[in-house]
Design an enzyme around this catalytic site. Sequence first.
Site, PDB file in Angstrom:
ATOM      1  N   HIS A 183      38.322  27.951  32.823  1.00  0.00           N
ATOM      2  CA  HIS A 183      37.228  28.839  33.228  1.00  0.00           C
ATOM      3  C   HIS A 183      36.432  29.249  31.996  1.00  0.00           C
ATOM      4  CE1 HIS A 183      35.072  31.744  35.626  1.00  0.00           C
ATOM      5  NE2 HIS A 183      35.478  32.745  34.874  1.00  0.00           N
ATOM      6  N   CYS A 243      30.967  27.925  36.414  1.00  0.00           N
ATOM      7  CA  CYS A 243      31.099  28.925  35.345  1.00  0.00           C
ATOM      8  C   CYS A 243      30.593  28.383  34.017  1.00  0.00           C
ATOM      9  CB  CYS A 243      32.554  29.379  35.228  1.00  0.00           C
ATOM     10  SG  CYS A 243      33.736  28.029  34.968  1.00  0.00           S
TER      11      CYS A 243
END
Length: 520
Positions: free
Chosen positions: A471, A168
């Site tokens: 994330h 990510c």
Amino acid sequence: MECPHLSSSVCIAPDSAKFPNGSPSSWCCSVCRSNKSPWVCLTCSSVHCGRYVNGHAKKHYEDAQVPLTNHKKSEKQDKAQHTVCMDCSSYSTYCYRCDDFVVNDTKLGLVQKVREHLQNLENSAFTADRHRKRKLLENSSLNTKLLKVNGSTAAVCATGLRNLGNTCFMNAILQSLSNIEQFCCYFKELPAVELRNGKTAGRRTYHTRSQGDNNVSLVEEFRKTLCALWQGSQTAFSPESLFYVVWKIMPNFRGYQQQDAHEFMRYLLDHLHLELQGGFNGVSCSPILQENSTLSASNKCCINGASTVVTAIFGGILQNEVNCLICGTESRKFDPFLDLSLDIPSQFRNKRSKNQENGPVCSLRDCLRSFTDLEELDETELYMCHKCKKKQKSTKKFWIQKLPKVLCLHLKRFHWTAYLRNKVDTYVEFPLRGLDMKCYLLEPENSGPESCLYDLAAVVVHHGSGVGSGHYTAYATHEGRWFHFNDSTVTLTEEDTVVKAKAYILFYVERQARAGADKL
């Protein structure tokens, strides 16, 4: 690498009816039912999740390696080892016994046949899904580029990036750069480079850690990735070719651990700059830049040699001014930069949200002022005064001598303590448009009224508590609308949502001269 276990492990028919229904990239693990990172066993066609989800694909292999007590069982195990599986998103093949991705095939070419069958299934599922969306869109009163799905607004024209296993950090940076129009257009207009010849000409190559470095081009794979975004031809693109090139030339990013998005961005821009300096597709970089009418020679900032599109767009110049407090000697040095790393002032570090009442909200201006304010260097940073001929106490101040076309601001949210790297989770207020940088310039009187104004193009956000976990997602504006990029999911969002984000990296684009600009 060349795997010796394919003949004993690839046993399924390429068009096996045992495969689940639907799109392979959305198949669910037969154990935990997760549809993230599905892998199919090429021995029995069972589907399990990858090692960075719940690791059931690896456990399936380990469970098959039972202790053997006689010769007959050994012969049976040789025939079916469950050691080789295929990623249902990127179609790359992995052997657990070799512990590496493999590039060879069986004598009958079964691996390639399975790969082509999965690609056909994916394309068929995508075509059917696209047809369904088009039909719904025609019957709705929504904008031609938007579609309501389960109450959320999804962007049909935008393309997401599949997560290849904690990638990510890479996806957020790629989506941000793809929405910086001048930078993105330059790469998309470059000619394609054919890196392969002979038997592999025209075929897709799956790079692995064991391949040489001389057959990969970061510029080419970066170009391909940018071309795949915003075409509207697919809902998500898998950047595995780019990722494996990153493995080749950036050893720090090998593996599937979570990485720092800012560190990746700097490595990416530096390596793009170096490769462009060396010439691309037989054409040196200088003529390419000269042909691009939007990049004038006066706007180039050279870093490590000749200018490229990287330095022409992101390059600025700082003046570092140091004064000796003993004799008053002044030292000035000019340093080129591609981004500015800003501390969050200590007095704001306990304020975690915009609506929290304990004290004033930290703003981007506070961070910029802290960066450019005069500061006295501490005992560990004594300045070597050439007049005093020894290290002395001194003061330091930064001025911006030249602003870039795209101003990249990195908020330093991660700090080392004695044993840990902690995150500063403070909310920092930032403007969507009209960021005025004039007061930070060395010679503001020489700049025009509009040349110091910047509008926000993209924001990278880190969710979670630590640099090695959490994330990354990104917000970016495209054709006047804001989108949220969360790996393969792209949704339309509102400006009110963007300004509430706890920004980690901000990309501001120089405003073109126009009247009535809003200022910070």
